[in-house]
Design a protein around this motif. Structure first.
Motif, PDB file in Angstrom:
ATOM      1  N   VAL A   1       0.821  -1.219   0.000  1.00 50.58           N
ATOM      2  CA  VAL A   1       0.000   0.000   0.000  1.00 50.58           C
ATOM      3  C   VAL A   1       0.857   1.273   0.000  1.00 50.58           C
ATOM      4  CG1 VAL A   1      -1.682   1.321   1.355  1.00 50.58           C
ATOM      5  CG2 VAL A   1      -2.033  -1.114   0.949  1.00 50.58           C
ATOM      6  N   PRO A   2       1.926   1.378   0.810  1.00 40.23           N
ATOM      7  CA  PRO A   2       2.747   2.594   0.729  1.00 40.23           C
ATOM      8  C   PRO A   2       3.406   2.773  -0.644  1.00 40.23           C
ATOM      9  CG  PRO A   2       3.233   1.420   2.753  1.00 40.23           C
ATOM     10  CD  PRO A   2       2.356   0.532   1.938  1.00 40.23           C
ATOM     11  N   PHE A   3       3.729   1.666  -1.321  1.00 41.15           N
ATOM     12  CA  PHE A   3       4.295   1.765  -2.668  1.00 41.15           C
ATOM     13  C   PHE A   3       3.284   2.388  -3.626  1.00 41.15           C
ATOM     14  CE2 PHE A   3       4.523  -0.171  -6.895  1.00 41.15           C
ATOM     15  CZ  PHE A   3       5.743   0.321  -7.328  1.00 41.15           C
ATOM     16  N   ILE A   4       2.033   1.956  -3.541  1.00 43.62           N
ATOM     17  CA  ILE A   4       0.989   2.521  -4.406  1.00 43.62           C
ATOM     18  C   ILE A   4       0.807   4.008  -4.117  1.00 43.62           C
ATOM     19  CG2 ILE A   4      -1.484   2.482  -4.910  1.00 43.62           C
ATOM     20  CD1 ILE A   4      -1.406  -0.530  -4.449  1.00 43.62           C
ATOM     21  N   LEU A   5       0.759   4.366  -2.845  1.00 41.63           N
ATOM     22  CA  LEU A   5       0.589   5.774  -2.479  1.00 41.63           C
ATOM     23  C   LEU A   5       1.784   6.620  -2.934  1.00 41.63           C
ATOM     24  CD1 LEU A   5      -0.921   5.344   1.084  1.00 41.63           C
ATOM     25  CD2 LEU A   5      -2.117   5.964  -1.021  1.00 41.63           C
ATOM     26  N   ALA A   6       2.988   6.075  -2.838  1.00 43.99           N
ATOM     27  CA  ALA A   6       4.169   6.801  -3.303  1.00 43.99           C
ATOM     28  C   ALA A   6       4.117   6.995  -4.806  1.00 43.99           C
ATOM     29  CB  ALA A   6       5.437   6.052  -2.906  1.00 43.99           C
ATOM     30  N   TRP A   7       3.741   5.961  -5.535  1.00 44.94           N
ATOM     31  CA  TRP A   7       3.668   6.052  -6.996  1.00 44.94           C
ATOM     32  C   TRP A   7       2.658   7.117  -7.409  1.00 44.94           C
ATOM     33  CZ3 TRP A   7       5.674   2.269 -10.690  1.00 44.94           C
ATOM     34  CH2 TRP A   7       5.312   2.548 -12.008  1.00 44.94           C
ATOM     35  N   ILE A   8       1.475   7.088  -6.816  1.00 40.22           N
ATOM     36  CA  ILE A   8       0.438   8.063  -7.175  1.00 40.22           C
ATOM     37  C   ILE A   8       0.874   9.473  -6.772  1.00 40.22           C
ATOM     38  CG2 ILE A   8      -1.928   8.781  -6.680  1.00 40.22           C
ATOM     39  CD1 ILE A   8      -2.651   5.795  -6.572  1.00 40.22           C
ATOM     40  N   SER A   9       1.556   9.603  -5.638  1.00 42.07           N
ATOM     41  CA  SER A   9       2.042  10.923  -5.218  1.00 42.07           C
ATOM     42  C   SER A   9       3.064  11.475  -6.206  1.00 42.07           C
ATOM     43  CB  SER A   9       2.673  10.848  -3.832  1.00 42.07           C
ATOM     44  OG  SER A   9       1.718  10.516  -2.881  1.00 42.07           O
ATOM     45  N   PHE A  10       3.977  10.619  -6.641  1.00 38.70           N
ATOM     46  CA  PHE A  10       4.990  11.067  -7.597  1.00 38.70           C
ATOM     47  C   PHE A  10       4.397  11.320  -8.976  1.00 38.70           C
ATOM     48  CE2 PHE A  10       8.410   8.772  -5.015  1.00 38.70           C
ATOM     49  CZ  PHE A  10       8.892   9.956  -4.481  1.00 38.70           C
ATOM     50  N   ALA A  11       3.590  10.393  -9.489  1.00 37.99           N
ATOM     51  CA  ALA A  11       3.143  10.450 -10.882  1.00 37.99           C
ATOM     52  C   ALA A  11       1.992  11.423 -11.100  1.00 37.99           C
ATOM     53  CB  ALA A  11       2.727   9.053 -11.351  1.00 37.99           C
TER      54      ALA A  11
ATOM     55  N   PHE B   1       0.112  13.541  -8.527  1.00 35.78           N
ATOM     56  CA  PHE B   1       0.046  14.786  -7.767  1.00 35.78           C
ATOM     57  C   PHE B   1       1.339  15.585  -7.817  1.00 35.78           C
ATOM     58  CE2 PHE B   1      -3.058  12.036  -5.502  1.00 35.78           C
ATOM     59  CZ  PHE B   1      -4.189  12.725  -5.918  1.00 35.78           C
ATOM     60  N   LYS B   2       2.406  14.970  -8.334  1.00 30.14           N
ATOM     61  CA  LYS B   2       3.722  15.622  -8.433  1.00 30.14           C
ATOM     62  C   LYS B   2       4.193  16.144  -7.079  1.00 30.14           C
ATOM     63  CE  LYS B   2       3.523  15.448 -13.011  1.00 30.14           C
ATOM     64  NZ  LYS B   2       2.768  14.292 -13.340  1.00 30.14           N
ATOM     65  N   SER B   3       3.861  15.409  -6.031  1.00 32.10           N
ATOM     66  CA  SER B   3       4.218  15.796  -4.676  1.00 32.10           C
ATOM     67  C   SER B   3       5.434  14.992  -4.232  1.00 32.10           C
ATOM     68  CB  SER B   3       3.043  15.541  -3.721  1.00 32.10           C
ATOM     69  OG  SER B   3       3.449  15.747  -2.404  1.00 32.10           O
ATOM     70  N   GLY B   4       6.578  15.639  -4.237  1.00 30.59           N
ATOM     71  CA  GLY B   4       7.795  14.957  -3.854  1.00 30.59           C
ATOM     72  C   GLY B   4       7.853  14.628  -2.376  1.00 30.59           C
ATOM     73  N   THR B   5       7.304  15.495  -1.539  1.00 32.01           N
ATOM     74  CA  THR B   5       7.379  15.285  -0.097  1.00 32.01           C
ATOM     75  C   THR B   5       6.599  14.041   0.325  1.00 32.01           C
ATOM     76  OG1 THR B   5       7.525  17.668   0.215  1.00 32.01           O
ATOM     77  CG2 THR B   5       6.988  16.336   2.141  1.00 32.01           C
ATOM     78  N   TRP B   6       5.332  13.961  -0.054  1.00 32.90           N
ATOM     79  CA  TRP B   6       4.521  12.795   0.308  1.00 32.90           C
ATOM     80  C   TRP B   6       5.027  11.539  -0.379  1.00 32.90           C
ATOM     81  CZ3 TRP B   6       1.758  12.527   4.417  1.00 32.90           C
ATOM     82  CH2 TRP B   6       1.207  13.682   4.961  1.00 32.90           C
ATOM     83  N   GLY B   7       5.469  11.675  -1.605  1.00 35.12           N
ATOM     84  CA  GLY B   7       6.004  10.520  -2.315  1.00 35.12           C
ATOM     85  C   GLY B   7       7.223   9.936  -1.635  1.00 35.12           C
ATOM     86  N   VAL B   8       8.118  10.799  -1.176  1.00 28.62           N
ATOM     87  CA  VAL B   8       9.317  10.334  -0.475  1.00 28.62           C
ATOM     88  C   VAL B   8       8.941   9.686   0.855  1.00 28.62           C
ATOM     89  CG1 VAL B   8      11.424  11.116   0.683  1.00 28.62           C
ATOM     90  CG2 VAL B   8      10.882  11.951  -1.598  1.00 28.62           C
TER      91      VAL B   8
END
Length: 115
Positions: free
Chosen positions: A15-25, A27-34
């Motif tokens: 689940v964190p991998f999915i959330l990181a992918w969606i954040s990066f791809a 929402f373009k949110s580097g902070t939440w993605g990291v």
């Protein structure tokens, strides 16, 4: 035989991998993605380390050739999704396909004490 415990452990660790992918791809949110990617890496390292009983060698498959056939079908679906709906597929569909390629076969395993 279905190993519900091992399957859900794989699902929850993804689940964190999915959330990181969606954040990066999307929402373009580097902070939440990291943050989500660090949580994902920590969960994978803690759950599937060398001393853990959640390693793949302790969970052999119960259905012959299911991994290969299922992952081949998902690969074809991923290519089809990228071809037909490129932006939406890469942002939202592709992380679920990647996680499903590992999670669904993990449900069709059985736990053994010593491989």
């Amino acid at each position: 035989m279905i190993d519900w415990h091992y399957g859900f452990i794989n699902l929850l660790s993804s689940v964190p991998f999915i959330l990181a992918w969606i954040s990066f791809a999307h929402f373009k949110s580097g902070t939440w993605g990291v943050i989500f990617m660090i949580i994902s890496l920590i969960s994978v390292f803690l759950l599937f380390n060398k001393k853990s009983s959640y390693q793949e060698k302790y969970h052999p498959t119960t259905v012959n050739h299911f991994d290969g056939v299922f992952r081949t079908i998902l690969g074809a679906l991923a290519l089809l999704a990228i071809w037909l709906i490129p932006d939406f597929a890469i942002d939202f569909v592709l992380p679920f396909i990647i996680v499903a390629a590992n999670t669904v076969p993990s449900f069709f395993t059985k736990k053994v004490e010593h491989p």
